[in-house]
Design a protein around this motif. Structure first.
Motif, mmCIF file in Angstrom:
data_model
loop_
_atom_site.group_PDB
_atom_site.id
_atom_site.type_symbol
_atom_site.label_atom_id
_atom_site.label_comp_id
_atom_site.label_asym_id
_atom_site.label_seq_id
_atom_site.Cartn_x
_atom_site.Cartn_y
_atom_site.Cartn_z
ATOM 1 N N SER A 121 0.836 -1.198 0.000
ATOM 2 C CA SER A 121 0.000 0.000 0.000
ATOM 3 C C SER A 121 0.878 1.258 0.000
ATOM 4 C CB SER A 121 -0.968 -0.029 1.186
ATOM 5 O OG SER A 121 -1.905 1.023 1.097
ATOM 6 N N SER A 122 0.619 2.194 0.915
ATOM 7 C CA SER A 122 1.339 3.469 0.919
ATOM 8 C C SER A 122 2.591 3.455 1.775
ATOM 9 C CB SER A 122 0.400 4.601 1.378
ATOM 10 O OG SER A 122 -0.329 4.225 2.530
ATOM 11 N N GLY A 123 3.070 2.266 2.150
ATOM 12 C CA GLY A 123 4.395 2.144 2.750
ATOM 13 C C GLY A 123 4.475 1.975 4.250
ATOM 14 N N GLU A 124 3.342 2.049 4.942
ATOM 15 C CA GLU A 124 3.386 1.956 6.397
ATOM 16 C C GLU A 124 3.941 0.621 6.879
ATOM 17 O OE1 GLU A 124 -0.014 4.911 5.622
ATOM 18 O OE2 GLU A 124 0.998 3.259 4.604
ATOM 19 N N GLU A 125 3.576 -0.470 6.209
ATOM 20 C CA GLU A 125 4.054 -1.781 6.648
ATOM 21 C C GLU A 125 5.574 -1.943 6.485
ATOM 22 O OE1 GLU A 125 1.988 -5.827 6.033
ATOM 23 O OE2 GLU A 125 3.472 -5.752 4.408
ATOM 24 N N PRO A 126 6.146 -1.734 5.304
ATOM 25 C CA PRO A 126 7.600 -1.926 5.178
ATOM 26 C C PRO A 126 8.410 -0.966 6.051
ATOM 27 C CG PRO A 126 6.696 -0.960 3.179
ATOM 28 C CD PRO A 126 5.538 -1.423 3.994
ATOM 29 N N TYR A 127 7.915 0.273 6.236
ATOM 30 C CA TYR A 127 8.628 1.188 7.122
ATOM 31 C C TYR A 127 8.535 0.731 8.581
ATOM 32 C CZ TYR A 127 9.345 4.673 3.412
ATOM 33 O OH TYR A 127 9.744 5.338 2.271
ATOM 34 N N THR A 128 7.416 0.118 8.939
ATOM 35 C CA THR A 128 7.297 -0.446 10.288
ATOM 36 C C THR A 128 8.330 -1.549 10.496
ATOM 37 O OG1 THR A 128 4.931 0.066 10.470
ATOM 38 C CG2 THR A 128 5.775 -1.701 11.874
ATOM 39 N N ILE A 129 8.478 -2.406 9.484
ATOM 40 C CA ILE A 129 9.488 -3.478 9.553
ATOM 41 C C ILE A 129 10.884 -2.875 9.697
ATOM 42 C CG2 ILE A 129 10.528 -5.398 8.272
ATOM 43 C CD1 ILE A 129 7.747 -5.748 6.893
ATOM 44 N N ALA A 130 11.153 -1.813 8.937
ATOM 45 C CA ALA A 130 12.463 -1.156 9.005
ATOM 46 C C ALA A 130 12.721 -0.595 10.395
ATOM 47 C CB ALA A 130 12.527 -0.041 7.955
ATOM 48 N N ILE A 131 11.708 0.006 10.993
ATOM 49 C CA ILE A 131 11.852 0.563 12.343
ATOM 50 C C ILE A 131 12.146 -0.546 13.350
ATOM 51 C CG2 ILE A 131 10.583 1.656 14.233
ATOM 52 C CD1 ILE A 131 9.178 3.377 12.089
ATOM 53 N N ILE A 132 11.454 -1.678 13.224
ATOM 54 C CA ILE A 132 11.677 -2.807 14.135
ATOM 55 C C ILE A 132 13.116 -3.309 13.998
ATOM 56 C CG2 ILE A 132 11.029 -5.202 14.630
ATOM 57 C CD1 ILE A 132 8.147 -4.430 13.870
ATOM 58 N N LEU A 133 13.608 -3.393 12.771
ATOM 59 C CA LEU A 133 14.995 -3.819 12.551
ATOM 60 C C LEU A 133 15.986 -2.831 13.161
ATOM 61 C CD1 LEU A 133 14.690 -5.138 8.906
ATOM 62 C CD2 LEU A 133 15.731 -6.418 10.783
ATOM 63 N N LEU A 134 15.738 -1.549 12.968
ATOM 64 C CA LEU A 134 16.612 -0.524 13.550
ATOM 65 C C LEU A 134 16.614 -0.608 15.071
ATOM 66 C CD1 LEU A 134 15.675 2.539 11.291
ATOM 67 C CD2 LEU A 134 17.936 1.490 11.452
ATOM 68 N N ASP A 135 15.447 -0.896 15.622
ATOM 69 C CA ASP A 135 15.326 -0.959 17.071
ATOM 70 C C ASP A 135 16.030 -2.191 17.643
ATOM 71 O OD1 ASP A 135 14.113 0.777 19.010
ATOM 72 O OD2 ASP A 135 12.859 -0.919 19.606
ATOM 73 N N LEU A 136 16.008 -3.285 16.889
ATOM 74 C CA LEU A 136 16.661 -4.515 17.347
ATOM 75 C C LEU A 136 18.180 -4.458 17.187
ATOM 76 C CD1 LEU A 136 14.371 -7.465 16.180
ATOM 77 C CD2 LEU A 136 15.032 -6.938 18.523
ATOM 78 N N LEU A 137 18.638 -3.998 16.027
ATOM 79 C CA LEU A 137 20.069 -4.033 15.718
ATOM 80 C C LEU A 137 20.820 -2.789 16.197
ATOM 81 C CD1 LEU A 137 19.843 -5.552 12.137
ATOM 82 C CD2 LEU A 137 20.704 -6.698 14.194
ATOM 83 N N VAL A 197 12.394 8.716 9.186
ATOM 84 C CA VAL A 197 13.820 9.078 9.224
ATOM 85 C C VAL A 197 14.564 8.403 8.068
ATOM 86 C CG1 VAL A 197 13.872 9.471 11.714
ATOM 87 C CG2 VAL A 197 14.331 7.176 10.818
ATOM 88 N N PRO A 198 15.614 9.025 7.549
ATOM 89 C CA PRO A 198 16.365 8.465 6.418
ATOM 90 C C PRO A 198 16.916 7.070 6.688
ATOM 91 C CG PRO A 198 16.945 10.761 6.730
ATOM 92 C CD PRO A 198 16.084 10.384 7.898
ATOM 93 N N ALA A 199 17.293 6.797 7.937
ATOM 94 C CA ALA A 199 17.861 5.478 8.250
ATOM 95 C C ALA A 199 16.874 4.354 7.963
ATOM 96 C CB ALA A 199 18.288 5.438 9.724
ATOM 97 N N ALA A 200 15.586 4.597 8.197
ATOM 98 C CA ALA A 200 14.558 3.597 7.902
ATOM 99 C C ALA A 200 14.215 3.596 6.419
ATOM 100 C CB ALA A 200 13.304 3.869 8.732
ATOM 101 N N GLN A 201 14.197 4.786 5.833
ATOM 102 C CA GLN A 201 13.801 4.916 4.432
ATOM 103 C C GLN A 201 14.772 4.197 3.496
ATOM 104 O OE1 GLN A 201 13.088 9.003 3.411
ATOM 105 N NE2 GLN A 201 11.522 8.458 1.904
ATOM 106 N N LYS A 202 16.052 4.239 3.818
ATOM 107 C CA LYS A 202 17.041 3.645 2.914
ATOM 108 C C LYS A 202 17.030 2.113 2.938
ATOM 109 C CE LYS A 202 21.168 3.543 5.880
ATOM 110 N NZ LYS A 202 22.557 4.056 6.046
#
Length: 418
Positions: free
Chosen positions: A256-272, A328-333
């Motif tokens: 859809s409009s990107g909320e799901e993949p950006y959520t996954i990216a945030i979870i990865l950033l938070d874990l790693l 944030v750019p870190a999640a977007q990339k």
């Protein structure tokens, strides 16, 4: 001598050719208006009204008051040449003689105008009606059973979305505005537009938007996402570290409009955390709608999109821009967006093999045959031991037995056997 002069003038008047044709802009309207279209007749009527206005104004200025109240009758020879009003009325069988005065003529013309105006479908061409977004009756455009079946089958062939008979109203309601915007007045015309118009590709994307529900948000269904983070992702990170392969591929199919993949990216950033730069992480995010993908690429969202997001996540991973929030750019990339049609096997085959596939609230639009096609494609894409996450209200029961379901409180996830 004076009598002879008057006779000569009368003879010349009898020989005077008829007035030049009426004009509307630069278009000449023939004297025989019975051959005109109704729209052209309406133009004549408008010209008549303008002429009457001018004639009335001139007579009020030039004639004495007594002359205006009791004008002498014209000689028969001067009345022989028909007026525009008489010509118009002669072409209308239903019209009757409303009298010879200007005001009688005006009344007759007004009655004709009102009758024509009340019959807009007869006056205006199909193109004019389409421009106003009306069907032949000026009402909401209705879809016939045959049109519904034709358009439903076309949609299914294009993307696998199936609209059941009980949802005919949905197609009619969601596409009505689109038909009006295009100036079309039937669903048959819309089907032809989708097949043959030069803008058919762009319109196909509009069709996809209208026939799907892009209701989403960040951190939607937190229970499932908690299981994803704690049971799936944490385990995968541990396994990859043990193998010395700091690589993770995740596929968000139907993003859809990107909320799901950006959520996954945030979870990865938070874990790693700070370790994230040591990893090769790729989140492939695909959707059928180009409009949704354009929103996703911008990464800017309203407060409503964050309604299910914990406040501390908003504070850490979003930048306030006026009334909006930018990821944030870190999640977007970490995310790569692209269009995909899940009904096309060749497009599915091009997606890099994944450790985890998200396809939440997508297969609800498919019939059983299409569901099996898509689920099998996900199975082929997943690496051994990979996971599939679908919507919390969706199930693979009676669709596929190739995945092993893993039951957790509040959610089921599916794993591909090693």
């Amino acid at each position: 001598m004076a009598a002879k002069t008057a006779e000569t003038q009368q003879t010349q008047a009898d020989k005077t050719p008829p007035a030049s044709p009426l004009k509307k802009g630069n278009v000449n309207i023939p004297f025989d208006i019975s051959k005109l279209t109704l729209e052209e007749k309406l133009a004549v009527l408008e010209r008549i009204n303008a002429d009457i206005e001018n004639e009335t104004k001139n007579k009020r200025v030039l004639q004495p008051t007594a002359a205006r109240t009791a004008a002498p009758a014209q000689p028969a020879s001067q009345a022989a040449r028909p007026t525009a009003t008489q010509l118009f009325k002669s072409a209308q069988p239903q019209a009757t003689d409303g009298g010879s005065s200007l005001f009688a003529k005006r009344n007759a013309a007004s009655q004709d105008s009102a009758a024509l105006a009340n019959n807009a479908s007869a006056i205006r061409s199909p193109l004019a009606r389409r421009a106003a977004g009306e069907d032949s009756s000026g009402n909401e455009i209705k879809i016939t059973n045959d049109e519904f079946v034709t358009l439903r089958d076309f949609l299914y062939d294009q993307c696998g979305i199936f609209v059941g008979e009980n949802r005919k109203y949905l197609m009619e309601n969601r596409l009505n505005t689109r038909l009006r915007e295009l100036g079309l007045h039937s669903f048959s015309e819309y089907h032809n537009y989708l097949r043959y118009d030069k803008n058919k590709t762009a319109e196909l994307n509009e069709l996809f938007i209208n026939m799907t529900t892009n209701e989403t948000s960040f951190f939607r269904n937190n229970v499932q996402l908690d299981i994803f983070r704690d049971k799936v992702l944490a385990k995968l990170i541990s396994e990859q570290r043990a193998k010395g392969e700091k690589k993770i591929n995740i596929w968000s199919a139907g993003c859809s409009s990107g909320e799901e993949p950006y959520t996954i990216a945030i979870i990865l950033l938070d874990l790693l955390k700070g370790e994230i730069n040591d990893w090769n992480i790729k989140i492939t995010a695909n959707d059928l709608s180009l409009a949704m993908l354009n929103i996703a690429r911008k990464g800017t969202y309203s407060e409503y999109a964050l309604r299910t997001t914990p406040p501390e996540i908003i504070e850490k991973y979003f930048i306030k821009e006026g009334r909006n929030y930018k990821i944030v750019p870190a999640a977007q990339k970490l995310v790569q967006f692209g269009q995909i049609n899940l009904s096309r096997a060749d497009q599915l085959a091009r997606v890099e093999r994944s450790h985890i596939v998200f396809c939440r609230n997508v297969i609800i639009y498919f019939d059983d045959a299409m569901k099996k096609h898509v689920i099998n494609a996900f199975y082929d894409n997943l690496l051994p031991g990979g996971y599939l996450l679908i919507g919390h209200s969706e199930s693979l029961h009676n669709i596929s037995r190739t995945f092993k379901p893993e039951h957790h409180p509040g959610a089921i996830i599916y794993r591909k056997q090693s």
